[in-house]
Design a protein around this motif. Structure first.
Motif, PDB file in Angstrom:
ATOM      1  N   PRO A 108     -45.343  18.456 -11.684  1.00 26.40           N
ATOM      2  CA  PRO A 108     -44.972  18.427 -12.870  1.00 26.40           C
ATOM      3  C   PRO A 108     -45.468  19.812 -13.801  1.00 26.40           C
ATOM      4  N   TYR A 109     -45.818  20.553 -12.762  1.00 27.26           N
ATOM      5  CA  TYR A 109     -46.380  21.904 -12.931  1.00 27.26           C
ATOM      6  C   TYR A 109     -45.191  23.427 -12.068  1.00 27.26           C
ATOM      7  N   LEU A 110     -43.898  22.503 -11.776  1.00 26.92           N
ATOM      8  CA  LEU A 110     -44.369  23.685 -11.316  1.00 26.92           C
ATOM      9  C   LEU A 110     -42.843  24.421 -12.083  1.00 26.92           C
ATOM     10  N   LYS A 111     -42.261  25.242 -11.838  1.00 27.15           N
ATOM     11  CA  LYS A 111     -41.717  26.117 -13.052  1.00 27.15           C
ATOM     12  C   LYS A 111     -40.886  27.621 -12.353  1.00 27.15           C
ATOM     13  N   ALA A 112     -40.246  28.583 -12.395  1.00 27.15           N
ATOM     14  CA  ALA A 112     -39.395  29.196 -12.265  1.00 27.15           C
ATOM     15  C   ALA A 112     -40.938  30.596 -12.682  1.00 27.15           C
ATOM     16  N   HIS A 113     -41.412  31.076 -11.470  1.00 28.98           N
ATOM     17  CA  HIS A 113     -41.730  32.228 -11.937  1.00 28.98           C
ATOM     18  C   HIS A 113     -41.369  33.653 -12.435  1.00 28.98           C
ATOM     19  N   PRO A 114     -41.831  34.470 -12.934  1.00 28.06           N
ATOM     20  CA  PRO A 114     -41.198  36.131 -13.491  1.00 28.06           C
ATOM     21  C   PRO A 114     -41.158  37.134 -11.749  1.00 28.06           C
ATOM     22  N   ASP A 115     -42.879  36.618 -11.403  1.00 28.60           N
ATOM     23  CA  ASP A 115     -41.820  37.443 -10.164  1.00 28.60           C
ATOM     24  C   ASP A 115     -41.534  37.081  -8.312  1.00 28.60           C
ATOM     25  N   GLY A 116     -40.451  35.790  -8.288  1.00 28.28           N
ATOM     26  CA  GLY A 116     -40.123  35.170  -7.821  1.00 28.28           C
ATOM     27  C   GLY A 116     -40.161  34.325  -7.564  1.00 28.28           C
ATOM     28  N   PRO A 117     -39.328  33.797  -6.671  1.00 31.51           N
ATOM     29  CA  PRO A 117     -39.935  31.597  -6.439  1.00 31.51           C
ATOM     30  C   PRO A 117     -40.925  31.750  -6.434  1.00 31.51           C
ATOM     31  N   ASP A 143     -34.923  25.045 -10.358  1.00 33.61           N
ATOM     32  CA  ASP A 143     -34.378  25.933 -10.073  1.00 33.61           C
ATOM     33  C   ASP A 143     -35.264  26.738  -9.864  1.00 33.61           C
ATOM     34  N   GLY A 144     -35.593  28.169  -8.193  1.00 34.17           N
ATOM     35  CA  GLY A 144     -36.831  28.917  -8.342  1.00 34.17           C
ATOM     36  C   GLY A 144     -37.559  28.751  -7.564  1.00 34.17           C
ATOM     37  N   VAL A 145     -38.046  26.818  -7.229  1.00 36.15           N
ATOM     38  CA  VAL A 145     -39.307  26.315  -6.426  1.00 36.15           C
ATOM     39  C   VAL A 145     -38.404  25.960  -5.043  1.00 36.15           C
ATOM     40  N   HIS A 146     -39.264  26.092  -4.208  1.00 38.56           N
ATOM     41  CA  HIS A 146     -39.217  26.201  -3.190  1.00 38.56           C
ATOM     42  C   HIS A 146     -40.497  25.360  -2.043  1.00 38.56           C
ATOM     43  N   LEU A 147     -40.064  25.333  -1.009  1.00 34.03           N
ATOM     44  CA  LEU A 147     -41.234  24.396  -0.150  1.00 34.03           C
ATOM     45  C   LEU A 147     -41.314  25.058   1.306  1.00 34.03           C
ATOM     46  N   ILE A 148     -42.187  25.525   1.763  1.00 36.07           N
ATOM     47  CA  ILE A 148     -42.324  26.538   3.068  1.00 36.07           C
ATOM     48  C   ILE A 148     -43.756  26.078   3.548  1.00 36.07           C
ATOM     49  N   TRP A 149     -43.174  25.408   5.038  1.00 32.88           N
ATOM     50  CA  TRP A 149     -44.210  24.558   5.913  1.00 32.88           C
ATOM     51  C   TRP A 149     -45.498  25.993   6.016  1.00 32.88           C
ATOM     52  N   ALA A 179     -32.720  31.775  -0.234  1.00 38.07           N
ATOM     53  CA  ALA A 179     -33.849  31.058  -0.508  1.00 38.07           C
ATOM     54  C   ALA A 179     -35.132  31.589   0.040  1.00 38.07           C
ATOM     55  N   ALA A 180     -34.502  31.242   1.832  1.00 33.24           N
ATOM     56  CA  ALA A 180     -35.318  31.357   2.737  1.00 33.24           C
ATOM     57  C   ALA A 180     -36.183  33.215   2.347  1.00 33.24           C
TER      58      ALA A 180
END
Length: 442
Positions: A108-117, A143-149, A179-180
């Protein structure tokens, strides 16, 4: 950068403090109010060398805080997931309920960030395939929210060093190339200080990144169980496993690390990780690829039983009416972690067979006394050994390795020591009048 770390247990709390040490603005989130209060006061809820110092330093500097309110991470660009993945009750598989709850709570708190994803960065050890499933849920946040492991490789007792100066950094990135690239750039900024020191960084797909930790732990567990299997052969033939390990360790294809025979591995990682690895292989239909890990696990368990038999022999064939002093409760030195501890397991077994067991541990002792009022916990080795028929060294703390055998002999009833870690000098103890029993040693 503004960073959140979700889960403030051993992994998460150390990671949060170390990210603040690197200069970031960090908030640690945990549902355990008592843990949050302790960390906020600069008090470590577990024993880890160097951790409490950087914890207090970064709280005082205003770079680190802790909270139970997920709303406090709303402004962060990078969210690390560092919750536990224990074994499911009654099975081998990993329990992902805490990972799922953390992801559900942060979405619920994820949102696009002005400095990148905005990134969600997984650090927990999970079955292969978990990241791909989580990525779909996270992508639905917008958009602009990604997962990295980004798997962790912490060794208890060296966790601060392993976070600030790791031997490698692994990124499991999205399949989409744009995205990567964008996600990698953000995580590179988080780890900029580390990358400037030429610490190797490997960029892989999700599945490979998930496999790195469990594959590494499985290899280490195999190496430990291999030398313990050799100890069984040495005991049957009169050979010395310590000399055998030294000889084969000179081969640089093998190396000397993790070639010390003893009562086996324990803790919260190796046992549950290799079992979860086997369970996941079965789900994927390739369980035969990891059947060797069942024997690795079985060898490890047998060493505990063998240590009990060595102690029984030292006690004259029965524990009834005998006192056994156990040096060590944590699964390894420089830790107070007693999860799946060989030392504690052996102590429990011996007590269950009629011995009076007195146990001591420099870090885990106070916690053990609180959790297990049925056990007798002594302040130090000399207090534990007073009047003992058998002394067992089961966690190789420096305090125990450096014991004076002459002084300790004055405390015991019978000078017989079982060295479950092959950490002592047999000649010195025998010269002081002790009967010495090691693992895989004549």
């Amino acid at each position: 950068m503004q960073i959140s770390v979700i889960g403030c247990g051993y992994l998460g709390a150390v990671h949060a403090a170390c990210m603040a040490e690197l200069g970031h603005d960090v908030v640690g989130i945990d549902v355990d109010a008592a843990k949050v209060a302790s960390l906020s006061a600069g008090r470590a809820p577990f024993h880890e060398p160097g951790f409490e110092e950087i914890l207090a330093r970064n709280i005082d500097a205003g770079r680190l805080r802790f909270s139970t309110d997920y709303a406090d991470l709303a402004d962060a660009q990078v969210h690390f997931i560092g919750v536990g993945t224990p074994q499911v009750p009654g099975g081998y598989a990993a329990d992902l309920q805490y990972v799922d709850a953390a992801v559900d709570s942060v979405i619920p708190y994820l949102k696009a960030h002005p400095d990148g994803p905005t990134l969600v960065v997984g650090k927990s050890t999970v079955p292969v395939g978990t990241a791909a499933a989580l990525a779909k849920r996270i992508a639905a946040a917008g958009d602009g929210v990604h997962l990295i492991w980004n798997p962790e490789f912490l060794r208890e007792g060296f966790a601060v060093q392993d976070t600030i100066a790791p031997d490698r950094i692994v990124y499991g990135v999205p399949a989409d190339e744009s995205a990567a690239r964008a996600s990698q750039a953000v995580l590179d900024a988080v780890f900029a200080d580390l990358l400037e020191r030429d610490i190797p960084r490997l960029v892989t797909d999700y599945a490979t990144a998930e496999l790195v930790k469990v594959a590494a732990n499985s290899f280490l567990a195999t190496k430990i169980s291999f030398i313990n299997a050799m100890a069984e052969l040495c005991e049957a033939t009169g050979a010395d496993v310590t000399e055998l390990a030294e000889a084969i360790g000179f081969d640089d294809r093998i190396g000397k690390k993790f070639l010390r025979a003893g009562v086996g591995f324990g803790g919260g990682c190796l046992p549950k990780d290799i079992r979860a690895f086997m369970a996941r292989a079965g789900e994927l239909g390739v369980d035969q690829a990891l059947t060797f890990l069942r024997e690795v696990d079985a060898i490890n368990d047998r060493r505990r039983d063998h240590a009990v038999e060595l102690a029984r022999r030292a006690a004259g064939g029965t524990f009834l009416g005998k006192k056994v002093a156990v040096l060590g409760a944590a699964f390894k030195p420089d830790s107070d972690d007693m999860r799946n501890s060989p030392a504690l397991d052996i102590a429990n077994t011996i007590a269950g067979q009629g011995a009076e067991v007195v146990i001591t541990d420099p870090a885990a002792g106070p916690k053990l006394a609180e959790l297990r009022p049925d056990m007798t916990v002594a302040e130090d080795a000399h207090a534990a050994a007073a009047g003992a028929d058998v002394v067992m060294l089961l966690t190789e703390w420096r305090q125990f390795r450096d014991l004076d055998p002459v002084a300790l002999k004055a405390a015991v009833r019978t000078p017989w020591i079982v060295d479950g870690r092959n950490a002592l000098d047999p000649a010195a103890w025998r010269a002081a009048g002790w009967t010495y029993s090691g693992i895989g040693r004549p």
